[in-house]
Design a protein around this motif. Structure first.
Motif, mmCIF file in Angstrom:
data_model
loop_
_atom_site.group_PDB
_atom_site.id
_atom_site.type_symbol
_atom_site.label_atom_id
_atom_site.label_comp_id
_atom_site.label_asym_id
_atom_site.label_seq_id
_atom_site.Cartn_x
_atom_site.Cartn_y
_atom_site.Cartn_z
ATOM 1 N N ARG A 33 21.650 -44.867 -16.838
ATOM 2 C CA ARG A 33 21.351 -44.949 -18.272
ATOM 3 C C ARG A 33 21.198 -46.392 -18.740
ATOM 4 N N ARG A 34 21.949 -47.304 -18.154
ATOM 5 C CA ARG A 34 21.898 -48.696 -18.597
ATOM 6 C C ARG A 34 20.638 -49.414 -18.149
ATOM 7 N N GLY A 35 19.964 -48.856 -17.158
ATOM 8 C CA GLY A 35 18.776 -49.518 -16.623
ATOM 9 C C GLY A 35 17.493 -48.907 -17.163
ATOM 10 N N ASP A 36 16.378 -49.581 -16.898
ATOM 11 C CA ASP A 36 15.074 -49.042 -17.275
ATOM 12 C C ASP A 36 14.773 -47.812 -16.426
ATOM 13 N N ARG A 37 14.117 -46.840 -17.008
ATOM 14 C CA ARG A 37 13.720 -45.666 -16.216
ATOM 15 C C ARG A 37 12.487 -45.000 -16.827
ATOM 16 N N VAL A 38 11.789 -44.307 -15.950
ATOM 17 C CA VAL A 38 10.553 -43.610 -16.342
ATOM 18 C C VAL A 38 10.548 -42.259 -15.632
ATOM 19 N N LEU A 39 10.189 -41.239 -16.376
ATOM 20 C CA LEU A 39 10.024 -39.920 -15.770
ATOM 21 C C LEU A 39 8.672 -39.351 -16.183
ATOM 22 N N LEU A 40 7.863 -39.021 -15.197
ATOM 23 C CA LEU A 40 6.606 -38.308 -15.441
ATOM 24 C C LEU A 40 6.816 -36.862 -15.029
ATOM 25 N N ARG A 41 6.493 -35.962 -15.925
ATOM 26 C CA ARG A 41 6.619 -34.531 -15.645
ATOM 27 C C ARG A 41 5.250 -33.872 -15.719
ATOM 28 N N ASP A 42 5.187 -32.720 -15.115
ATOM 29 C CA ASP A 42 4.005 -31.855 -15.255
ATOM 30 C C ASP A 42 2.725 -32.497 -14.766
ATOM 31 N N LEU A 43 2.854 -33.316 -13.727
ATOM 32 C CA LEU A 43 1.627 -33.829 -13.096
ATOM 33 C C LEU A 43 0.977 -32.670 -12.338
ATOM 34 N N PRO A 44 -0.242 -32.324 -12.654
ATOM 35 C CA PRO A 44 -0.870 -31.194 -11.964
ATOM 36 C C PRO A 44 -1.218 -31.561 -10.527
ATOM 37 N N THR A 45 -0.770 -30.755 -9.595
ATOM 38 C CA THR A 45 -0.994 -31.118 -8.182
ATOM 39 C C THR A 45 -2.474 -31.073 -7.814
ATOM 40 N N HIS A 46 -3.218 -30.167 -8.435
ATOM 41 C CA HIS A 46 -4.633 -30.086 -8.068
ATOM 42 C C HIS A 46 -5.391 -31.353 -8.444
ATOM 43 N N ALA A 47 -4.854 -32.085 -9.432
ATOM 44 C CA ALA A 47 -5.534 -33.315 -9.861
ATOM 45 C C ALA A 47 -4.896 -34.568 -9.286
ATOM 46 N N THR A 48 -3.776 -34.406 -8.603
ATOM 47 C CA THR A 48 -3.082 -35.569 -8.055
ATOM 48 C C THR A 48 -3.573 -35.800 -6.626
ATOM 49 N N VAL A 49 -4.707 -36.419 -6.549
ATOM 50 C CA VAL A 49 -5.349 -36.658 -5.258
ATOM 51 C C VAL A 49 -5.770 -38.126 -5.192
ATOM 52 N N ALA A 50 -5.993 -38.600 -3.986
ATOM 53 C CA ALA A 50 -6.386 -40.007 -3.811
ATOM 54 C C ALA A 50 -7.630 -40.296 -4.649
ATOM 55 N N GLY A 51 -7.574 -41.402 -5.386
ATOM 56 C CA GLY A 51 -8.704 -41.799 -6.218
ATOM 57 C C GLY A 51 -8.653 -41.254 -7.632
ATOM 58 N N ALA A 52 -7.730 -40.328 -7.899
ATOM 59 C CA ALA A 52 -7.665 -39.734 -9.241
ATOM 60 C C ALA A 52 -7.049 -40.710 -10.237
ATOM 61 N N ARG A 53 -7.393 -40.507 -11.491
ATOM 62 C CA ARG A 53 -6.872 -41.336 -12.576
ATOM 63 C C ARG A 53 -6.400 -40.375 -13.671
ATOM 64 N N LEU A 54 -5.103 -40.300 -13.835
ATOM 65 C CA LEU A 54 -4.521 -39.382 -14.815
ATOM 66 C C LEU A 54 -4.085 -40.188 -16.041
ATOM 67 N N VAL A 55 -4.323 -39.615 -17.191
ATOM 68 C CA VAL A 55 -4.195 -40.393 -18.425
ATOM 69 C C VAL A 55 -3.303 -39.682 -19.436
#
Lengths: 247, 216
Positions: free
Chosen positions: B96-118
């Motif tokens: 909790r005291r440190g910086d953190r980032v959580l990304l949720r719900d990244l679609p696997t079908h779009a998470t491929v090499a070269g993809a750009r998610l926004v």
């Protein structure tokens, strides 16, 4: 890399015993000697067993209950229920609460202490709740349940290894039948509830075919402790909630 | 006496984190460095209450990914819920005291090499939780020294490599932009930080359990 102060355990069960022992002067209270397993999962709530009579209620001042309740509980975590656990150092108290929450336990509750006599037997049929391994709801449709008696229990949380996947996940059968037979029932402080108990987990038709079933049982002896210290420790350790004991 | 797994000892001695993260940029000079740990979880199953009680584990029709960064180096292959209660509290506080980032719900079908998610005002390819750590303050620090963090967030995730399986790997860059919201003052902290990362994919069951223990 952050690592736990003591190090990471290899087995949650013996670790929890150590954690609990570390916060108490003694090692266990009362006796539970069970054998058997639920599809390979043991159930050994043998660190602490005690009972008490809930004779008074707050409405809002203390007054005698019309019917005094009797309660017996047992946990794998070891602590002394005759000592005020609120006096533990904060970290030790947090450790003990967590150890109770994730390890084996059972609770028996009688609506009227007059029911609780040597030679009597009781049965409850309990359904698993939203957390796997935690039997916390009486099956109101079941036959053979004893009026005024509730049994609850939970099997210790499974420790997950680095490769734990859902392919390894094996749920428990949904229903459990708990039977208790008392051979001694002296409910005054210093007395004890002694007898045998059997916990039988069954699979319903709606359960997966590999749902774990089995039977665990044996003898128990729960010394009766004072109501005030027992209830103080129930509050301190969140046992009403953790052990599903009706207030 | 409890035993310490050898792998954990070696990582601790070497001072390594889990996964690899490097940072480019700051938020107006303020460092944002969730660099001790990065891992991904392939969320392919959902736990649902069964009618009549118990938990049913159901395979998702649309598997998704979680991607977690935090500042301290922790090992997500260790079952956090099996630690002692006080160790869990210590771990939560450290994270909790440190910086953190959580990304949720990244679609696997779009998470491929070269993809750009926004993620921005017009597009939400994933959900983002970005939390700055709590830096120590001195006795003389006052609120006059405090600059608000820009609340308007956007992010771009560029995927370089994606092996979406347990024990797999997700490699890429996450650009996080803070901008001033309309109602924030002129001295609001803004800027863009880019996290170059190489994230191991940990097993789903322990990964999700550990994130729950941490409160995510």
């Amino acid at each position: 890399m952050w690592q736990p102060r003591g190090a990471v355990m290899k087995s949650g069960r013996w670790y929890l015993a150590l954690a609990a022992v570390a916060v108490t002067a003694g090692c266990g209270f009362g006796e539970v000697a069970f054998s058997g397993d639920f599809g390979g999962r043991p159930f050994r709530p043998d660190g602490t067993a005690f009972g008490f009579v809930d004779a008074l209620e707050r409405v809002p001042e203390l007054k005698p209950r019309d019917r005094q309740r009797a309660i017996a509980v047992a946990t794998f975590a070891a602590f002394d229920p005759t000592v005020d656990q609120e006096q533990l150092p904060g970290n030790d108290l947090v450790d003990l609460r967590h150890a109770i929450a994730v390890s084996d336990w059972f609770s028996f509750w009688w609506r009227d202490r007059q029911q609780v006599v040597a030679g009597s037997s009781f049965t409850d049929v309990v359904l698993i709740g939203d957390s796997d391994g935690r039997y916390e709801d009486s099956d109101s449709t079941a036959t053979g349940r004893s009026d005024g008696f509730q049994a609850r229990f939970a099997v210790a949380r499974e420790e997950l290894g680095a490769g734990a996947s859902y392919a390894d996940y094996r749920p428990f059968g949904t229903r459990a039948v708990v039977t208790v037979h008392l051979t001694e029932a002296s409910l005054d402080v210093g007395g004890r509830l002694r007898g045998s108990a059997t916990f039988r987990i069954e699979r319903l038709d709606s359960d997966p075919a590999d749902a774990a079933t089995g039977s665990v049982g044996g003898e128990f002896s729960a010394p009766i402790v004072g109501e005030r210290i027992a209830e103080k420790n129930f509050e301190t350790l969140d046992l009403y909630n953790q052990l599903e004991v009706s207030r | 006496m409890r035993l310490l797994p050898t792998a954990l000892v070696l990582l601790a001695v070497a001072g390594c984190g889990y996964g690899a993260v490097s940072v480019e940029g700051t938020f107006d000079g303020e460092r944002f460095a969730p660099t001790g740990t990065v891992f991904a979880v392939l969320d392919a199953h959902v736990e649902e209450p069964r009618p009549g009680g118990g938990i049913a584990v159901i395979a998702r029709d649309d598997p998704r990914l979680l991607l977690f960064f935090c500042q301290p180096a922790i090992d997500p292959d260790v079952d956090f819920a099996a630690l002692s209660g006080s160790e869990i509290e210590e771990l939560r506080e450290l994270v909790r005291r440190g910086d953190r980032v959580l990304l949720r719900d990244l679609p696997t079908h779009a998470t491929v090499a070269g993809a750009r998610l926004v993620l921005d005002d017009g597009r939400a390819d994933f959900a983002l939780l970005m939390l700055a750590g709590s830096a120590p303050i001195a006795a003389g620090d006052s609120y006059a020294d405090l600059r608000p963090l820009g609340r308007h967030l956007s992010a771009v995730l560029a995927i370089e490599r994606a092996v979406l399986a347990e024990k797999g790997q997700l490699v890429g860059a996450l650009a996080l932009a803070r901008d001033r919201a309309a109602d924030q003052p002129a001295n609001t902290v803004t800027g863009t930080v880019t996290l170059q990362f190489d994230a191991p994919i940990v097993s789903e069951r322990i990964g999700e359990s550990n994130l729950r223990v941490l409160g995510y």
